[in-house]
Design a protein around this motif. Structure first.
Motif, PDB file in Angstrom:
ATOM      1  N   ILE A 155       0.832  -1.199   0.000  1.00  0.00           N
ATOM      2  CA  ILE A 155       0.000   0.000   0.000  1.00  0.00           C
ATOM      3  C   ILE A 155       0.871   1.255   0.000  1.00  0.00           C
ATOM      4  CG2 ILE A 155      -1.795   1.296   1.224  1.00  0.00           C
ATOM      5  CD1 ILE A 155      -2.783  -1.389   2.344  1.00  0.00           C
ATOM      6  N   LEU A 156       0.590   2.136  -0.947  1.00  0.00           N
ATOM      7  CA  LEU A 156       1.300   3.408  -1.042  1.00  0.00           C
ATOM      8  C   LEU A 156       0.502   4.544  -0.417  1.00  0.00           C
ATOM      9  CD1 LEU A 156       2.515   3.148  -4.766  1.00  0.00           C
ATOM     10  CD2 LEU A 156       3.791   2.552  -2.682  1.00  0.00           C
ATOM     11  N   TYR A 157      -0.811   4.565  -0.700  1.00  0.00           N
ATOM     12  CA  TYR A 157      -1.665   5.647  -0.229  1.00  0.00           C
ATOM     13  C   TYR A 157      -3.028   5.087   0.165  1.00  0.00           C
ATOM     14  CZ  TYR A 157       1.846   8.335  -2.749  1.00  0.00           C
ATOM     15  OH  TYR A 157       3.040   8.840  -3.194  1.00  0.00           O
TER      16      TYR A 157
ATOM     17  N   GLY B 251      -1.872   0.994  -4.418  1.00  0.00           N
ATOM     18  CA  GLY B 251      -0.552   0.448  -4.155  1.00  0.00           C
ATOM     19  C   GLY B 251      -0.002  -0.288  -5.357  1.00  0.00           C
ATOM     20  N   ARG B 252       1.126  -0.952  -5.159  1.00  0.00           N
ATOM     21  CA  ARG B 252       1.774  -1.748  -6.203  1.00  0.00           C
ATOM     22  C   ARG B 252       1.645  -3.231  -5.888  1.00  0.00           C
ATOM     23  NH1 ARG B 252       3.099   1.106 -10.850  1.00  0.00           N
ATOM     24  NH2 ARG B 252       3.688   3.231 -10.266  1.00  0.00           N
TER      25      ARG B 252
ATOM     26  N   LEU C 269      -2.477   8.705 -13.858  1.00  0.00           N
ATOM     27  CA  LEU C 269      -3.026   9.459 -12.735  1.00  0.00           C
ATOM     28  C   LEU C 269      -2.046   9.537 -11.571  1.00  0.00           C
ATOM     29  CD1 LEU C 269      -6.670   8.020 -12.582  1.00  0.00           C
ATOM     30  CD2 LEU C 269      -5.887  10.108 -13.723  1.00  0.00           C
ATOM     31  N   ASP C 270      -2.098  10.634 -10.832  1.00  0.00           N
ATOM     32  CA  ASP C 270      -1.363  10.750  -9.573  1.00  0.00           C
ATOM     33  C   ASP C 270      -1.928   9.697  -8.626  1.00  0.00           C
ATOM     34  OD1 ASP C 270      -0.447  11.367  -7.035  1.00  0.00           O
ATOM     35  OD2 ASP C 270      -1.030  13.476  -7.094  1.00  0.00           O
ATOM     36  N   PRO C 271      -1.137   8.722  -8.196  1.00  0.00           N
ATOM     37  CA  PRO C 271      -1.698   7.628  -7.391  1.00  0.00           C
ATOM     38  C   PRO C 271      -2.297   8.083  -6.073  1.00  0.00           C
ATOM     39  CG  PRO C 271       0.707   7.500  -7.459  1.00  0.00           C
ATOM     40  CD  PRO C 271       0.302   8.518  -8.468  1.00  0.00           C
ATOM     41  N   ALA C 272      -1.720   9.111  -5.451  1.00  0.00           N
ATOM     42  CA  ALA C 272      -2.273   9.604  -4.188  1.00  0.00           C
ATOM     43  C   ALA C 272      -3.643  10.224  -4.414  1.00  0.00           C
ATOM     44  CB  ALA C 272      -1.327  10.617  -3.552  1.00  0.00           C
TER      45      ALA C 272
END
Length: 351
Positions: A35-37, A67-68, A149-152
């Motif tokens: 998870i990134l954001y 996330g990735r 897209l900006d992932p956040a």
């Protein structure tokens, strides 16, 4: 099982704090996501503080996850390691009822499994959400996030986005229609963006003079101050469709009266107390008053693809994980434009 860390509510009256727990290993149909954001939804606060009287503790909130892919199961065909993906409000459903077969998992006749505070159908306990370093989800409930897209800023699309997109699409909002959006918060600001991108003439209704300029910036063609009786009277009978995103108590009849013959008002905001409806507001012009709940997986992917094509994301304010309680209090004061997003890289060391 593998060790994971997150931020959890341990009881209704205490602050969220670091929490160590076990996630299931990646099964044949599973996708493991770093998870990134994670966006912060008002539902997170309701659940953390047991305001709906159904919270199971410990509770790890979060259902606007980006996330990735870190690992895929042997039978996974739709995703690959390193791909940008998302998880929204649901991680499973019965998959057999009429609603599920139509891709409307949010209306599963047995009940969908929430991303957190949900009971896992495989007997693996209560689900934990996105305020954590990783999550494992069946591939059928994982979504592709456009790399453009900006992932956040894409994270809130998984709840605030789909909650407003679904009714706009179901009632076929588009060119030639006059569409009202009531309220400019996390949901309302996405409603304005989507209705504009779908080609409708968009009118924002707000009680706040301070939001007029923002409404225009976000895409509204006109902003009406709903506290002004004369301004509201001018709009009577002019709307094909109204999306009401207000979660506070308000006069729903004032907006029903703005609809044309056969017009529809859809409620997506969820006030704590019932909204009195005058039957004559409906009878006189054969108006419709409806509700809508998030969206199914196919519709959510459609929304994400549309956002990728049109460069649409949420307006966000990034926070650190340890700032979550401050964010909750600010959210209660409507002091955010327009969605908080947690940078999961800020998870404290050792957590």
């Amino acid at each position: 099982m593998f060790s994971c860390t997150g931020y959890a509510a341990m009881a209704a009256d205490v602050s969220l704090k670091p929490f160590a727990f076990e996630r299931r290993d990646t099964g044949p149909e599973d996708v493991r996501i770093e998870i990134l954001y994670c966006g912060v939804c008002h539902s997170d606060l309701h659940q953390a503080r047991n305001e709906w009287q159904n919270t199971i503790y410990p509770c790890i909130p979060g259902h606007e996850i980006v996330g990735r892919v870190a690992e895929v199961g042997a039978s996974v065909t739709r995703f690959r390691k390193g791909e940008l993906v998302g998880v929204g409000c649901l991680v499973d459903s019965c998959r057999e009822c009429a609603s599920c077969k139509k891709g409307l998992e949010q209306y599963c006749e047995v009940g969908f499994v929430g991303t957190y505070n949900g009971e896992d159908r495989q007997g693996r306990g209560i689900t934990f959400g996105g305020y954590s370093r990783a999550i494992v989800v069946d591939q059928g409930f994982v979504l592709k996030i456009p790399e453009t897209l900006d992932p956040a800023a894409a994270a809130p699309l998984l709840c605030a986005g789909i909650t407003t997109w679904s009714p706009l699409r179901h009632w076929k909002v588009g060119p030639g229609q006059r569409v009202g959006i009531v309220g400019l918060g996390g949901l309302g600001h996405m409603g304005v963006k989507f209705a504009k991108a779908l080609g409708a003439e968009v009118v924002l209704f707000t009680t706040s003079q301070s939001k007029v300029a923002d409404g225009i910036r976000l895409g509204a063609h006109e902003v009406v101050l709903s506290k002004d009786p004369a301004a509201m009277a001018k709009e009577r009978g002019r709307f094909d469709f109204i999306l009401d995103a207000v979660a506070a108590d308000h006069d729903i009849n004032a907006y029903l009266d703005l609809l044309k013959l056969d017009g529809t008002l859809v409620q997506v905001g969820a006030p704590e107390t019932p909204l009195p409806v005058s039957v004559f507001s409906l009878l006189m012009k054969r108006r419709n008053f409806a509700g809508s709940l998030i969206g199914g997986i196919p519709e959510t992917q459609e929304m994400l693809d549309f956002c990728g094509e049109h460069g649409i994301t949420s307006d966000i304010e990034m926070i650190r994980m340890e700032e979550i309680e401050v964010a909750y209090e600010r959210m209660l004061r409507s002091d955010v434009k327009y969605r908080f997003v947690i940078d999961m890289a800020s998870m404290p060391a050792g957590a």
